[in-house]
Design a protein around this motif. Structure first.
Motif, mmCIF file in Angstrom:
data_model
loop_
_atom_site.group_PDB
_atom_site.id
_atom_site.type_symbol
_atom_site.label_atom_id
_atom_site.label_comp_id
_atom_site.label_asym_id
_atom_site.label_seq_id
_atom_site.Cartn_x
_atom_site.Cartn_y
_atom_site.Cartn_z
ATOM 1 N N PRO A 1 -48.218 54.253 9.454
ATOM 2 C CA PRO A 1 -48.427 52.918 10.038
ATOM 3 C C PRO A 1 -47.180 52.399 10.754
ATOM 4 N N ALA A 2 -46.003 52.797 10.287
ATOM 5 C CA ALA A 2 -44.757 52.332 10.894
ATOM 6 C C ALA A 2 -44.629 52.802 12.334
ATOM 7 N N ARG A 3 -45.139 54.004 12.603
ATOM 8 C CA ARG A 3 -45.056 54.523 13.963
ATOM 9 C C ARG A 3 -45.901 53.676 14.913
ATOM 10 N N ALA A 4 -47.103 53.331 14.501
ATOM 11 C CA ALA A 4 -47.978 52.511 15.343
ATOM 12 C C ALA A 4 -47.345 51.144 15.609
ATOM 13 N N LYS A 5 -46.743 50.545 14.590
ATOM 14 C CA LYS A 5 -46.080 49.250 14.764
ATOM 15 C C LYS A 5 -44.895 49.364 15.708
ATOM 16 N N ALA A 6 -44.136 50.461 15.581
ATOM 17 C CA ALA A 6 -42.966 50.649 16.439
ATOM 18 C C ALA A 6 -43.377 50.810 17.897
ATOM 19 N N GLU A 7 -44.467 51.535 18.145
ATOM 20 C CA GLU A 7 -44.933 51.699 19.522
ATOM 21 C C GLU A 7 -45.390 50.358 20.103
ATOM 22 N N LEU A 8 -46.076 49.560 19.308
ATOM 23 C CA LEU A 8 -46.507 48.244 19.774
ATOM 24 C C LEU A 8 -45.314 47.372 20.136
ATOM 25 N N ARG A 9 -44.266 47.388 19.293
ATOM 26 C CA ARG A 9 -43.061 46.601 19.583
ATOM 27 C C ARG A 9 -42.389 47.085 20.849
ATOM 28 N N THR A 10 -42.265 48.394 20.978
ATOM 29 C CA THR A 10 -41.540 48.974 22.100
ATOM 30 C C THR A 10 -42.231 48.687 23.425
ATOM 31 N N PHE A 11 -43.547 48.824 23.458
ATOM 32 C CA PHE A 11 -44.295 48.686 24.711
ATOM 33 C C PHE A 11 -45.030 47.348 24.816
ATOM 34 N N ARG A 12 -44.613 46.355 24.035
ATOM 35 C CA ARG A 12 -45.315 45.063 24.056
ATOM 36 C C ARG A 12 -45.327 44.475 25.470
ATOM 37 N N LYS A 13 -44.177 44.382 26.100
ATOM 38 C CA LYS A 13 -44.098 43.801 27.441
ATOM 39 C C LYS A 13 -44.748 44.719 28.472
ATOM 40 N N THR A 14 -44.544 46.013 28.307
ATOM 41 C CA THR A 14 -45.102 46.980 29.253
ATOM 42 C C THR A 14 -46.626 46.938 29.250
ATOM 43 N N THR A 15 -47.212 46.977 28.060
ATOM 44 C CA THR A 15 -48.666 46.958 27.943
ATOM 45 C C THR A 15 -49.243 45.656 28.479
ATOM 46 N N LYS A 16 -48.562 44.552 28.190
ATOM 47 C CA LYS A 16 -49.025 43.258 28.695
ATOM 48 C C LYS A 16 -49.055 43.256 30.219
ATOM 49 N N PHE A 17 -48.002 43.819 30.848
ATOM 50 C CA PHE A 17 -47.961 43.892 32.308
ATOM 51 C C PHE A 17 -49.073 44.787 32.841
ATOM 52 N N LEU A 18 -49.245 45.974 32.255
ATOM 53 C CA LEU A 18 -50.250 46.916 32.753
ATOM 54 C C LEU A 18 -51.668 46.371 32.579
ATOM 55 N N GLU A 19 -51.899 45.632 31.506
ATOM 56 C CA GLU A 19 -53.217 45.026 31.299
ATOM 57 C C GLU A 19 -53.442 43.856 32.248
ATOM 58 N N LYS A 20 -52.404 43.064 32.460
ATOM 59 C CA LYS A 20 -52.520 41.911 33.356
ATOM 60 C C LYS A 20 -52.842 42.347 34.789
ATOM 61 N N THR A 21 -52.223 43.450 35.233
ATOM 62 C CA THR A 21 -52.474 43.937 36.588
ATOM 63 C C THR A 21 -53.781 44.705 36.667
ATOM 64 N N GLY A 22 -54.366 45.072 35.516
ATOM 65 C CA GLY A 22 -55.615 45.835 35.527
ATOM 66 C C GLY A 22 -55.417 47.332 35.586
ATOM 67 N N LEU A 23 -54.153 47.786 35.507
ATOM 68 C CA LEU A 23 -53.904 49.228 35.552
ATOM 69 C C LEU A 23 -54.442 49.928 34.325
ATOM 70 N N ILE A 24 -54.340 49.285 33.183
ATOM 71 C CA ILE A 24 -54.972 49.839 31.977
ATOM 72 C C ILE A 24 -55.976 48.815 31.472
ATOM 73 N N ARG A 25 -57.024 49.327 30.836
ATOM 74 C CA ARG A 25 -58.127 48.464 30.406
ATOM 75 C C ARG A 25 -58.303 48.528 28.903
#
Length: 289
Positions: free
Chosen positions: A265-289
């Motif tokens: 579970p720690a790995r999943a949490k670490a990935e979420l922390r690391t890519f929090r801003k990145t994922t938010k940007f990619l979702e906002k632009t519609g690049l990832i769904r």
């Protein structure tokens, strides 16, 4: 043409001008900037413990302080090795586009980008070879989706952005961590300074390329791009978990350890922390769904 999309966007052109000016104002000589001591203490942190792959897991509780310090040494060498390989790949892609049809307008900034990334690759490699005696090999990169020039350019700059945001998450934390040697803090600090410009540029360019592509791409192509980028995010984070690192740190059954850490579970949490801003940007632009 990419140039048409860029040239019509006054905001992006203004950002390019400001970033190029900032690159000139912030210019430094990396070959004279850093102090390179003969060796770094073995009984100390080489990476912020919160960034190591065992953080938040049972292994962080069962390993001795010296084992954790040794692991942080090899994980830091792996992290800088990933920088060396990642920078080499992005340089190949950007050099292949500078002063070519469609990329005339950002080519001036590309010169600053290429120069800075080449210098980053040098000091990361220098650290690895001085203090680790090696540059760890890079895991295979996931195959890209789509074959059109527009899709390939979008994916190239999206991959560069993902790589830079992953690295910058680590840089920004280690630059301020007083538990680390000043040489470690210094290379992370200066890299964070430059990457902030590269990330600002990358986000703007990726968004523009995506908006342009959506005018002609099929729904399946856009879905494939989303799937690919989600897979690439995972691939990038998983590359931090290197069985050779665990072997060099003296830990038993390194491949089994990697599998267990990736499933924790720690790995999943670490990935979420690391890519929090990145994922938010990619979702906002519609690049990832």
């Amino acid at each position: 043409m990419v140039s048409d999309v860029i040239d019509r966007n006054d905001r992006f052109r203004g950002i390019l001008d400001r970033l190029a000016t900032k690159a000139i104002d912030d210019y430094y000589n990396p070959y004279r900037m850093f102090e390179w001591p003969d060796k770094l203490a073995e009984d100390a942190w080489w990476m912020s413990p919160e960034l190591t792959t065992t953080y938040g897991t049972e292994w962080a509780e069962t390993l001795t302080p010296q084992q954790l310090h040794t692991l942080s040494k090899h994980e830091s060498i792996n992290f800088y090795s990933l920088n060396v390989h990642g920078i080499r790949e992005l340089l190949i892609e950007v050099v292949g586009r500078i002063h070519t049809a469609g990329f005339e307008t950002p080519s001036e900034f590309f010169h600053h980008f290429i120069g800075e990334e080449n210098e980053h690759m040098w000091f990361f490699a220098e650290f690895c070879l001085r203090y680790g005696g090696k540059i760890y090999r890079q895991p295979a990169i996931a195959e890209s989706a789509g074959s059109s020039a527009k899709i390939q350019s979008l994916l190239v700059f999206a991959r560069i952005l993902i790589f830079e945001e992953l690295v910058d998450h680590f840089n920004s934390q280690m630059a301020e961590d007083e538990r680390l040697h000043e040489t470690i803090r210094g290379i992370n600090r200066i890299h964070h300074q430059d990457e902030s410009r590269h990330i600002a540029f990358g986000r703007e360019l990726v968004d523009l390329l995506h908006q342009d592509l959506k005018q002609t791409a099929t729904e399946q192509e856009l879905a494939d791009i989303s799937t690919y980028l989600r897979r690439y995010l995972k691939h990038s984070f998983d590359s931090l978990y290197n069985p050779q690192v665990y072997r060099d740190a003296g830990l038993e059954r390194p491949h089994e350890l990697r599998r267990a850490l990736l499933e924790s579970p720690a790995r999943a949490k670490a990935e979420l922390r690391t890519f929090r801003k990145t994922t938010k940007f990619l979702e906002k632009t519609g690049l990832i769904r």
